[in-house]
Design a protein around this motif. Structure first.
Motif, PDB file in Angstrom:
ATOM      1  N   TYR A  26      73.513 -43.557  -8.083  1.00 36.70           N
ATOM      2  CA  TYR A  26      72.181 -43.661  -7.715  1.00 36.70           C
ATOM      3  C   TYR A  26      71.129 -43.362  -8.748  1.00 36.70           C
ATOM      4  O   TYR A  26      70.216 -44.061  -8.733  1.00 36.70           O
ATOM      5  CB  TYR A  26      72.236 -43.206  -6.198  1.00 36.70           C
ATOM      6  N   ASN A  27      71.089 -41.950  -9.118  1.00 35.68           N
ATOM      7  CA  ASN A  27      70.155 -41.543  -9.861  1.00 35.68           C
ATOM      8  C   ASN A  27      70.068 -42.045 -11.138  1.00 35.68           C
ATOM      9  O   ASN A  27      68.976 -42.251 -11.738  1.00 35.68           O
ATOM     10  CB  ASN A  27      70.411 -39.968  -9.977  1.00 35.68           C
ATOM     11  N   GLU A  28      71.326 -42.278 -11.892  1.00 34.10           N
ATOM     12  CA  GLU A  28      71.404 -42.996 -13.035  1.00 34.10           C
ATOM     13  C   GLU A  28      70.723 -44.409 -12.889  1.00 34.10           C
ATOM     14  O   GLU A  28      69.792 -44.620 -13.956  1.00 34.10           O
ATOM     15  CB  GLU A  28      72.868 -43.005 -13.575  1.00 34.10           C
ATOM     16  N   PHE A  29      70.864 -45.139 -11.788  1.00 35.42           N
ATOM     17  CA  PHE A  29      70.384 -46.484 -11.889  1.00 35.42           C
ATOM     18  C   PHE A  29      68.770 -46.211 -11.715  1.00 35.42           C
ATOM     19  O   PHE A  29      68.139 -47.097 -12.408  1.00 35.42           O
ATOM     20  CB  PHE A  29      70.846 -47.160 -10.579  1.00 35.42           C
ATOM     21  N   TYR A  30      68.405 -45.302 -10.903  1.00 35.07           N
ATOM     22  CA  TYR A  30      66.842 -45.231 -10.569  1.00 35.07           C
ATOM     23  C   TYR A  30      66.173 -44.515 -11.613  1.00 35.07           C
ATOM     24  O   TYR A  30      65.240 -45.274 -11.938  1.00 35.07           O
ATOM     25  CB  TYR A  30      66.919 -44.119  -9.495  1.00 35.07           C
ATOM     26  N   GLY A  31      66.913 -43.805 -12.741  1.00 32.25           N
ATOM     27  CA  GLY A  31      66.136 -43.318 -13.901  1.00 32.25           C
ATOM     28  C   GLY A  31      66.035 -44.322 -14.985  1.00 32.25           C
ATOM     29  O   GLY A  31      65.292 -44.294 -15.789  1.00 32.25           O
ATOM     30  N   THR A  32      67.132 -45.470 -14.941  1.00 32.36           N
ATOM     31  CA  THR A  32      67.247 -46.575 -16.118  1.00 32.36           C
ATOM     32  C   THR A  32      66.203 -47.456 -15.479  1.00 32.36           C
ATOM     33  O   THR A  32      65.588 -48.140 -16.519  1.00 32.36           O
ATOM     34  CB  THR A  32      68.504 -46.908 -16.061  1.00 32.36           C
ATOM     35  N   THR A  75      72.911 -57.872 -12.515  1.00 33.31           N
ATOM     36  CA  THR A  75      73.473 -58.019 -11.262  1.00 33.31           C
ATOM     37  C   THR A  75      74.570 -57.142 -11.029  1.00 33.31           C
ATOM     38  O   THR A  75      74.846 -56.309  -9.786  1.00 33.31           O
ATOM     39  CB  THR A  75      74.074 -59.396 -11.062  1.00 33.31           C
ATOM     40  N   GLU A  76      75.612 -56.850 -11.984  1.00 33.92           N
ATOM     41  CA  GLU A  76      76.581 -56.008 -11.570  1.00 33.92           C
ATOM     42  C   GLU A  76      76.271 -54.376 -11.465  1.00 33.92           C
ATOM     43  O   GLU A  76      76.861 -53.725 -10.402  1.00 33.92           O
ATOM     44  CB  GLU A  76      77.261 -55.859 -12.820  1.00 33.92           C
ATOM     45  N   TYR A 124      74.783 -50.095  -7.733  1.00 34.30           N
ATOM     46  CA  TYR A 124      73.827 -49.478  -6.998  1.00 34.30           C
ATOM     47  C   TYR A 124      73.734 -49.370  -5.776  1.00 34.30           C
ATOM     48  O   TYR A 124      73.891 -48.256  -4.830  1.00 34.30           O
ATOM     49  CB  TYR A 124      72.459 -49.757  -7.878  1.00 34.30           C
ATOM     50  N   TYR A 125      73.853 -50.510  -5.031  1.00 34.25           N
ATOM     51  CA  TYR A 125      74.039 -50.701  -3.605  1.00 34.25           C
ATOM     52  C   TYR A 125      75.257 -50.139  -2.785  1.00 34.25           C
ATOM     53  O   TYR A 125      75.154 -49.534  -1.566  1.00 34.25           O
ATOM     54  CB  TYR A 125      73.507 -51.872  -3.190  1.00 34.25           C
ATOM     55  N   ALA A 126      76.249 -50.368  -3.504  1.00 28.63           N
ATOM     56  CA  ALA A 126      77.557 -49.793  -3.026  1.00 28.63           C
ATOM     57  C   ALA A 126      77.552 -48.342  -2.876  1.00 28.63           C
ATOM     58  O   ALA A 126      77.999 -47.787  -1.976  1.00 28.63           O
ATOM     59  CB  ALA A 126      78.818 -50.222  -3.911  1.00 28.63           C
ATOM     60  N   ILE A 133      69.436 -51.174   3.356  1.00 32.09           N
ATOM     61  CA  ILE A 133      69.647 -51.867   1.872  1.00 32.09           C
ATOM     62  C   ILE A 133      68.522 -53.000   1.815  1.00 32.09           C
ATOM     63  O   ILE A 133      68.039 -53.108   0.757  1.00 32.09           O
ATOM     64  CB  ILE A 133      70.999 -52.444   2.200  1.00 32.09           C
ATOM     65  N   LEU A 134      68.459 -53.802   2.902  1.00 33.46           N
ATOM     66  CA  LEU A 134      67.299 -54.880   2.912  1.00 33.46           C
ATOM     67  C   LEU A 134      65.907 -54.318   2.604  1.00 33.46           C
ATOM     68  O   LEU A 134      65.169 -54.605   1.865  1.00 33.46           O
ATOM     69  CB  LEU A 134      67.232 -55.616   4.277  1.00 33.46           C
ATOM     70  N   VAL A 135      65.504 -53.101   3.205  1.00 32.15           N
ATOM     71  CA  VAL A 135      64.434 -52.681   3.120  1.00 32.15           C
ATOM     72  C   VAL A 135      64.088 -52.011   1.633  1.00 32.15           C
ATOM     73  O   VAL A 135      63.152 -52.272   1.042  1.00 32.15           O
ATOM     74  CB  VAL A 135      64.048 -51.439   3.908  1.00 32.15           C
ATOM     75  N   ASP A 136      65.420 -51.238   1.119  1.00 34.14           N
ATOM     76  CA  ASP A 136      65.010 -50.789  -0.099  1.00 34.14           C
ATOM     77  C   ASP A 136      65.059 -51.900  -1.249  1.00 34.14           C
ATOM     78  O   ASP A 136      64.453 -51.870  -2.152  1.00 34.14           O
ATOM     79  CB  ASP A 136      66.505 -49.990  -0.500  1.00 34.14           C
TER      80      ASP A 136
END
Length: 359
Positions: A129-135, A46-47, A52-54, A28-31
């Motif tokens: 995860y993918n939705e956050f990445y693409g957004t 923030t939410e 995303y990290y959860a 998580i820290l590296v990402d």
């Protein structure tokens, strides 16, 4: 269950959990360090970051669990070998097969857990995860495409030269209907837009033409703008490659059947996801057996040699799995064979190594 079974099973699960809790925070820290700037640039709330990290934990734990499992088995079994506990067990009259029994108990429990997670929990996390990445991390990665072709049912085919899912707009649209091998209708438009009017989602076609093929003469219809209902969704214009990853067991079965009927260009990717979920059962057993074979015999180099070899085997397993996955997507090898081949390779390695360790 005997004391030896409880003793080994306890170490099996405690070591696996300890490695998981140790490495996931580091991941998580590296990402976060790598992607923090992009999140700030794209105003990620923030939410959304916390969510995303959860789900990042579940998504990547599912990818890395073979390595976690392999290292945990090597770690605690090497400890047993260093303290000559394994020698003491075998000297007391316990057979090597009896010694392996708790490992198989543990692998059975863990494989069932991994299977349930992979079928129902991981798909949801992968979607987040993918939705956050693409957004927020790579806007447009999953929302734009060029030269897109798809079969939407047995008789209809669509094509667009460019499509933007954010705007629900495409260029150089073509829809062709067939009866058997005979073309019956062809609709073209320079631009197609998917809009909602009066709670009804329709398509706006600009520079619209419709050619209806007749036995003797064709019928043509032209208009600058045409509002109409068409029998497909925008996801048919831009199929999402990771769509299968976000669907649970029941949804995935239905989704693959629909995509196979439509002749989806991504059907190999979807089938690969399906077979990999079932292969998780065998992954756990194969890696557990190899891990025991590597570490159950005390070596001059101690645990360090076992861990080094374990890391090599673990990453080799993941590497071959990914290589055959790419081959299934890009070449003639079927998705089923792409899953079977690396598992058979390492299963044979497991049999060879466990036989060698018994001597």
């Amino acid at each position: 269950m005997k004391i030896i079974d409880r003793y080994i099973l306890k170490r099996y699960f405690l070591t696996y959990s300890a490695l998981f809790l140790m490495f996931i925070p580091i991941g998580i820290l590296v990402d976060f360090a790598e992607k923090n700037q992009k999140m700030t640039e794209n105003n990620a709330p923030t939410e959304a970051i916390l969510k995303y990290y959860a789900n990042f934990v579940v998504h990547f734990a599912n990818i890395l669990y073979p390595i976690f499992l392999f290292l945990s088995v090597i770690w605690f079994t090497s400890k047993l070998a260093e303290k000559t506990e394994i020698v003491a067990m075998l000297s007391s009259g316990i057979s090597y097969n009896r010694f392996l029994r708790p490992y198989f108990f543990g692998a059975t429990i863990l494989s069932a857990f991994v299977l349930v997670m992979g079928m129902f929990v991981v798909p949801y996390s992968s979607g987040v995860y993918n939705e956050f990445y693409g957004t927020y991390l790579s806007p447009g990665l999953y929302s734009k495409g060029n030269n897109l072709f798809n079969q939407i049912n047995d008789n209809e085919y669509i094509y667009v030269s460019d499509f933007d899912a954010n705007k629900n707009e495409g260029d150089n649209f073509v829809l062709e209907r067939f009866k058997g091998l005979t073309l019956t209708d062809k609709i073209t438009a320079s631009t197609i837009k998917w809009v909602e009017k009066d709670s009804i989602k329709t398509y706006e076609l600009y520079n619209y033409t419709h050619r209806k093929v007749g036995e003797l003469d064709d019928i043509y219809e032209q208009a600058y703008q045409k509002d109409t209902l068409l029998n497909f969704k925008t996801t048919d214009l831009l199929p999402i490659e990771y769509a299968a990853e976000t669907k649970n067991f029941f949804e995935l079965n239905k989704f693959i059947a629909q995509e196979r009927q439509k002749g989806s260009p991504n059907i190999r990717i979807y089938e690969l996801v399906y077979y990999r979920r079932w292969a998780a059962i065998f992954n756990v057993f194969i890696l557990t057996v190899i891990g025991v074979a590597v570490s159950s015999v005390k070596k001059r180099g101690g645990m360090g040699v076992n861990l080094a070899f374990g890391v090599l085997i673990g990453f080799s397993y993941v590497f071959f799995e990914r290589v055959f996955g790419i081959m299934a997507e890009k070449s003639g090898i079927t998705p089923l064979m792409a899953v079977i081949i690396p598992n058979v390779m390492f299963a044979l390695l497991a049999v060879y190594m466990i036989r060698k360790s018994r001597r």
